[in-house]
Design a protein around this motif. Sequence first.
Motif, PDB file in Angstrom:
ATOM      1  N   ASN A 325       0.633  -1.343  -0.042  1.00 58.47           N
ATOM      2  CA  ASN A 325      -0.199  -0.091  -0.184  1.00 58.47           C
ATOM      3  C   ASN A 325       0.954   1.218   0.063  1.00 58.47           C
ATOM      4  N   LEU A 326       0.357   2.319  -0.701  1.00 53.66           N
ATOM      5  CA  LEU A 326       0.921   3.486  -0.664  1.00 53.66           C
ATOM      6  C   LEU A 326      -0.045   4.507   0.217  1.00 53.66           C
ATOM      7  N   VAL A 327       0.548   4.900   1.334  1.00 53.78           N
ATOM      8  CA  VAL A 327      -0.290   5.461   2.532  1.00 53.78           C
ATOM      9  C   VAL A 327       0.144   7.044   2.443  1.00 53.78           C
ATOM     10  N   LEU A 328      -0.790   7.713   2.443  1.00 54.45           N
ATOM     11  CA  LEU A 328      -0.947   9.131   2.544  1.00 54.45           C
ATOM     12  C   LEU A 328      -1.432   9.730   3.835  1.00 54.45           C
ATOM     13  N   ASP A 329      -0.620  10.533   4.618  1.00 48.92           N
ATOM     14  CA  ASP A 329      -1.181  11.315   5.929  1.00 48.92           C
ATOM     15  C   ASP A 329      -1.769  12.180   5.748  1.00 48.92           C
ATOM     16  N   ILE A 330      -3.131  12.262   5.269  1.00 51.28           N
ATOM     17  CA  ILE A 330      -4.057  13.524   5.089  1.00 51.28           C
ATOM     18  C   ILE A 330      -4.004  14.399   6.257  1.00 51.28           C
ATOM     19  N   GLY A 331      -3.995  14.030   7.400  1.00 45.87           N
ATOM     20  CA  GLY A 331      -4.032  14.966   8.704  1.00 45.87           C
ATOM     21  C   GLY A 331      -2.819  15.719   8.719  1.00 45.87           C
ATOM     22  N   GLN A 332      -1.580  14.948   8.493  1.00 43.16           N
ATOM     23  CA  GLN A 332      -0.246  15.867   8.426  1.00 43.16           C
ATOM     24  C   GLN A 332      -0.422  16.782   7.088  1.00 43.16           C
ATOM     25  N   LEU A 333      -0.824  16.395   5.990  1.00 42.99           N
ATOM     26  CA  LEU A 333      -0.678  17.118   4.864  1.00 42.99           C
ATOM     27  C   LEU A 333      -1.769  18.346   5.106  1.00 42.99           C
ATOM     28  N   LEU A 334      -2.801  18.224   5.558  1.00 44.65           N
ATOM     29  CA  LEU A 334      -3.470  19.360   5.408  1.00 44.65           C
ATOM     30  C   LEU A 334      -3.938  19.999   6.815  1.00 44.65           C
ATOM     31  N   GLU A 335      -3.587  19.562   7.627  1.00 46.54           N
ATOM     32  CA  GLU A 335      -3.803  20.307   9.022  1.00 46.54           C
ATOM     33  C   GLU A 335      -2.764  20.131  10.050  1.00 46.54           C
ATOM     34  N   HIS A 336      -1.747  19.582   9.590  1.00 49.00           N
ATOM     35  CA  HIS A 336      -0.627  19.167  10.334  1.00 49.00           C
ATOM     36  C   HIS A 336      -0.888  18.587  11.731  1.00 49.00           C
ATOM     37  N   ALA A 337      -1.941  17.716  11.653  1.00 47.07           N
ATOM     38  CA  ALA A 337      -2.281  16.854  12.477  1.00 47.07           C
ATOM     39  C   ALA A 337      -1.992  15.202  12.342  1.00 47.07           C
ATOM     40  N   PRO A 338      -0.669  14.956  12.380  1.00 43.21           N
ATOM     41  CA  PRO A 338      -0.244  13.468  11.926  1.00 43.21           C
ATOM     42  C   PRO A 338      -0.901  12.478  12.418  1.00 43.21           C
ATOM     43  N   ASN A 339      -0.954  11.216  11.991  1.00 43.97           N
ATOM     44  CA  ASN A 339      -1.508  10.103  12.711  1.00 43.97           C
ATOM     45  C   ASN A 339      -3.013   9.938  12.828  1.00 43.97           C
ATOM     46  N   ARG A 340      -3.749  10.635  12.214  1.00 37.91           N
ATOM     47  CA  ARG A 340      -5.182  10.858  12.482  1.00 37.91           C
ATOM     48  C   ARG A 340      -5.983  10.359  11.373  1.00 37.91           C
ATOM     49  N   VAL A 341      -5.969  10.946  10.204  1.00 41.46           N
ATOM     50  CA  VAL A 341      -6.729  10.544   8.895  1.00 41.46           C
ATOM     51  C   VAL A 341      -5.685   9.934   7.633  1.00 41.46           C
ATOM     52  N   GLU A 342      -5.832   9.100   6.998  1.00 46.03           N
ATOM     53  CA  GLU A 342      -4.815   8.505   6.064  1.00 46.03           C
ATOM     54  C   GLU A 342      -5.920   8.005   5.016  1.00 46.03           C
ATOM     55  N   ALA A 343      -5.169   8.012   3.787  1.00 40.88           N
ATOM     56  CA  ALA A 343      -5.933   7.307   2.581  1.00 40.88           C
ATOM     57  C   ALA A 343      -4.592   6.382   2.012  1.00 40.88           C
ATOM     58  N   PHE A 344      -5.259   5.286   1.577  1.00 37.32           N
ATOM     59  CA  PHE A 344      -4.227   4.450   0.917  1.00 37.32           C
ATOM     60  C   PHE A 344      -4.699   3.763  -0.367  1.00 37.32           C
TER      61      PHE A 344
END
Length: 378
Positions: A325-344
């Motif tokens: 899986n290629l995993v994108l940390d959406i929380g870190q990308l958009l709101e600087h809130a890592p390890n919360r919401v991810e898409a893969f």
Amino acid sequence: MGPTRRRVKRAALLIAAALLAPVGAGAIVVAGTARAGAVEDAGAGGRADAVQGRANRREAAGVPLAAATAMAAPPPSYFSFSDTVISYRFQGPSAEPGLSVRRPDGTAQGRRVPREVPKNVVNLFHANSWAYGTNLISLDILQSGSQDAAGDKLIRRKNYGATEVYLIYRGVLSPNKIFDTTAFAIPGLVKDIGLAFGADVNTKNTTFDSEKRAGTFGLNFAFDVPVGFVNLKVQAYKEFSRNGFAGDPPRPESGIPAIPGFDYSHFRSVEFKTTPEFELTYTIPLAFTGLPLALAGFNTIVMPKGRYGDVNQYRTKMEFVSQTNLVLDIGQLLEHAPNRVEAFVGFQYWHNKFGGDPRSTINTEEKALIAGVAYHLK
């Protein structure tokens, strides 16, 4: 300044210094699968950054606020790391051994070809790290399309898709942590060698009526890698299951003769032989991309485990399943809130699914695309 005040001041300075430093925490980046070995613990004995995840950095917003928060926090938990994730994924086309459909080929009956099945999957995943090891639990609820129909003894194919529930547990105990030593390691190569154990349980409402019960026991090697983690389990695998198509002698109209002396009534329950199994799991951060991306996946090999079929007429083959899986940390990308919401997004390849022999059983090879989202409950 008295001794008491000096101690208080020193403690405050230590708290402030610690809060200014980046903190590493494990982030679960793969939200679970429907097979044993698909999900894996880090097995590094109590280290939060080694539990199935990739390191992330968190900066303190300000010393006074952070220090006050730390001082007001509750006592430390029994677990040094804990993460719970709920996710949804779509995968397809999936393969189900023995499931086929007829296609015209110029003959009266036509030819049988593998039937492809889309699946919607909800997963609940929990991992934790404690003083002497790690634990991982993954629960998949898989809903097949109508191509993989639900069924029972009376109605073999109903007009809606089957539902499968698959539960996985994996645990690791670290002798290095238990005995406070570094003897169970290979410097520069393996940072921890642990005792691995686990179990798989499944049920599915089809006529086959699968009821898998499997156990694993062996060693977990946590490799010493600069970022992310790579773990290898080498273990014994023992499986019990059920075959709903077995248990009754063949009907006269089938043209298949009954086997004299064969105990059909007790053959519905299947016990496979103990066999070697290998599980490789990994998470590799892709920092060079400038994005919070990571590769996360697993590879599992189960060696031949005995016979299968209505009357044990087929031999199982080596089973291999791989998911990346290629995993994108959406929380870190958009709101600087890592390890919360991810898409893969990812790909799963399954060779000789469930150990089925493609020369005897149709539809044993799976090539499925995967896409989903995950939310960390914390």
